[in-house]
Enzyme design. Structure first.
Site, PDB file in Angstrom:
ATOM      1  N   TYR A  26       8.063   3.454 -21.690  1.00  0.00           N
ATOM      2  CA  TYR A  26       6.642   3.765 -21.894  1.00  0.00           C
ATOM      3  C   TYR A  26       6.266   5.203 -21.577  1.00  0.00           C
ATOM      4  O   TYR A  26       5.105   5.587 -21.746  1.00  0.00           O
ATOM      5  CB  TYR A  26       5.788   2.807 -21.050  1.00  0.00           C
ATOM      6  CG  TYR A  26       5.895   1.376 -21.508  1.00  0.00           C
ATOM      7  CD1 TYR A  26       5.358   0.978 -22.727  1.00  0.00           C
ATOM      8  CD2 TYR A  26       6.554   0.419 -20.732  1.00  0.00           C
ATOM      9  CE1 TYR A  26       5.466  -0.325 -23.163  1.00  0.00           C
ATOM     10  CE2 TYR A  26       6.664  -0.894 -21.157  1.00  0.00           C
ATOM     11  CZ  TYR A  26       6.123  -1.268 -22.374  1.00  0.00           C
ATOM     12  OH  TYR A  26       6.221  -2.561 -22.812  1.00  0.00           O
ATOM     13  N   HIS A 103       1.512   1.948 -30.548  1.00  0.00           N
ATOM     14  CA  HIS A 103       2.344   1.477 -29.433  1.00  0.00           C
ATOM     15  C   HIS A 103       3.143   2.650 -28.900  1.00  0.00           C
ATOM     16  O   HIS A 103       3.733   3.409 -29.681  1.00  0.00           O
ATOM     17  CB  HIS A 103       3.291   0.360 -29.889  1.00  0.00           C
ATOM     18  CG  HIS A 103       2.543  -0.798 -30.426  1.00  0.00           C
ATOM     19  ND1 HIS A 103       1.873  -1.678 -29.613  1.00  0.00           N
ATOM     20  CD2 HIS A 103       2.282  -1.174 -31.699  1.00  0.00           C
ATOM     21  CE1 HIS A 103       1.252  -2.565 -30.364  1.00  0.00           C
ATOM     22  NE2 HIS A 103       1.478  -2.283 -31.640  1.00  0.00           N
TER      23      HIS A 103
HETATM   24  C1  DQA Z   1       3.044  -1.864 -26.106  1.00  0.00           C
HETATM   25  C2  DQA Z   1       4.171  -2.764 -26.637  1.00  0.00           C
HETATM   26  C3  DQA Z   1       3.908  -4.217 -26.312  1.00  0.00           C
HETATM   27  O1  DQA Z   1       4.966  -5.024 -26.802  1.00  0.00           O
HETATM   28  C4  DQA Z   1       3.812  -4.407 -24.809  1.00  0.00           C
HETATM   29  O2  DQA Z   1       3.513  -5.754 -24.516  1.00  0.00           O
HETATM   30  C5  DQA Z   1       2.859  -3.474 -24.157  1.00  0.00           C
HETATM   31  C6  DQA Z   1       2.791  -2.092 -24.634  1.00  0.00           C
HETATM   32  C7  DQA Z   1       3.373  -0.369 -26.295  1.00  0.00           C
HETATM   33  O3  DQA Z   1       2.471   0.448 -26.174  1.00  0.00           O
HETATM   34  O4  DQA Z   1       4.543  -0.018 -26.520  1.00  0.00           O
HETATM   35  O5  DQA Z   1       2.199  -3.822 -23.188  1.00  0.00           O
HETATM   36  O6  DQA Z   1       1.867  -2.142 -26.847  1.00  0.00           O
END
Ligand code: DQA
Length: 151
Positions: A26, A103
């Protein structure tokens, strides 16, 4: 400067925990720094960004019900709700504003359950795997969309 330049940047469940989540997936930024960076990108593009994050699905639904009063377009990262929340999807559809799904991580190359988005069909596009830069791409797409609509 565009007359319609207000972007609602919406984050769903667990995204307030950035900074505690795996930085290899992330990125390093916590939620406050992420939103600060997005705000800077928006300002560079002459857009105004306003932020909302919640861990409660109904709160995001109710925010979406009111979002037309405060925004001209939407960027949404629903977190895990992406993969199963028809309630969020319906609320995005009700808002009926140009929307880009973002994402941070590359959801297509992670666990199987992350490959499906119930939101993407009603969005202009989906950006994933670009970290914070993905929000800049989303802002550019929305700026172009709003500019085209104004002409
Ligand atoms: C997310 C990807 C999702 O699968 C995950 O549950 C998240 C973050 C992303 O920003 O990569 O909480 O949305």
């Amino acid at each position: 400067m565009l007359a319609h330049n207000r972007i609602a940047v919406l984050h769903g469940v667990n995204l307030d925990q950035l900074g505690r989540r795996d930085p290899a997936i992330y990125g390093e930024l916590d939620y406050d720094r992420l939103t600060q960076r997005i705000g800077e990108y928006a300002a560079e593009l002459e857009l105004s960004a306003q932020f909302f994050q919640t861990n409660f699905e109904g709160e995001l639904v109710e925010h979406l019900h009111r979002v037309n009063d405060i925004a001209d377009a939407i960027i949404i990262n629903p977190g895990a709700w992406t993969h199963y929340s028809y309630a969020i999807r319906d609320a995005v559809e009700i808002a009926a504003l140009p929307t880009v799904e973002v994402h941070l991580s590359d959801v297509q190359n992670r666990e199987e359950f992350r490959r499906n988005s119930v939101i993407s069909e009603i969005c202009l596009m989906t950006v994933s795997g670009q970290g914070v830069d993905g929000y800049r791409s989303a802002l550019e797409v929305l700026r172009d969309n709003l500019a085209a609509a104004a002409n």
